[in-house]
Design an enzyme around this catalytic site. Structure first.
Site, PDB file in Angstrom:
ATOM      1  N   CYS A 233       0.867  -1.176   0.000  1.00 59.90           N
ATOM      2  CA  CYS A 233       0.000   0.000   0.000  1.00 59.90           C
ATOM      3  C   CYS A 233       0.903   1.226   0.000  1.00 59.90           C
ATOM      4  CB  CYS A 233      -1.013  -0.010   1.149  1.00 59.90           C
ATOM      5  SG  CYS A 233      -0.346   0.091   2.800  1.00 59.90           S
TER       6      CYS A 233
ATOM      7  N   CYS B 226      -2.184   1.352  -4.118  1.00 59.96           N
ATOM      8  CA  CYS B 226      -0.952   2.080  -4.437  1.00 59.96           C
ATOM      9  C   CYS B 226      -0.916   2.534  -5.886  1.00 59.96           C
ATOM     10  CB  CYS B 226       0.293   1.260  -4.087  1.00 59.96           C
ATOM     11  SG  CYS B 226       0.573  -0.180  -5.097  1.00 59.96           S
TER      12      CYS B 226
ATOM     13  N   CYS C  47       3.062   0.697  -8.174  1.00 59.43           N
ATOM     14  CA  CYS C  47       3.451  -0.705  -8.022  1.00 59.43           C
ATOM     15  C   CYS C  47       4.053  -1.229  -9.318  1.00 59.43           C
ATOM     16  CB  CYS C  47       2.244  -1.558  -7.643  1.00 59.43           C
ATOM     17  SG  CYS C  47       1.564  -1.137  -6.049  1.00 59.43           S
TER      18      CYS C  47
END
Length: 134
Positions: free
Chosen positions: A8, A82, A86
């Site tokens: 996250c 996120c 990512c």
């Protein structure tokens, strides 16, 4: 040994709770990682409190920065809001868990998030062929 990475933004709430549940429920049979695209200074104290209510201590956890190596070393990468931060690698299994962010929330708002994370972690264990210890 299967491995999972929870990601996250701040690595302070959702991903830490998920890592705590997977570590506890797998009894050490799954390699567990968590990281954030912009890690915070500390784990959310309300997340720590919510997990303590379940008998899982994440108070010693610290937010870690997301690395390419952590993604490459994991069998499944689970993102939690996120977004584009990512990294995506071909051949990796990715899941995106849409969960409310516990940041700035009180314990009454964090409990349902915690409970949903536990439900999803138990389902992940089933998918990995690992029997939950509790």
């Amino acid at each position: 040994m299967p491995s999972a990475l929870f990601v996250c933004v701040h690595n302070a709430g959702r991903s830490q709770m998920a890592a705590g549940f997977l570590t506890a429920l797998s009894g050490g049979t799954v390699e567990v990682r968590s990281a954030g695209s912009m890690p915070g200074d500390q784990v959310n104290p309300v997340a720590v409190q919510a997990m303590a209510e379940r008998g899982i201590d994440i108070s010693g956890a610290t937010p870690k920065v997301l690395t390419t190596e952590a993604v490459q070393a994991s069998d499944v990468v689970i993102t939690m809001g996120c977004g584009d931060a990512c990294p995506i690698f071909p051949g990796k299994r990715y899941e995106d868990w849409q969960l409310d962010d516990p940041a700035g929330q009180g314990i009454d708002a964090v409990r349902p998030i915690r409970d949903e994370i536990e439900r999803r972690v138990r389902a992940l264990l089933d998918e990995l062929g690992v029997e939950a210890v509790a």
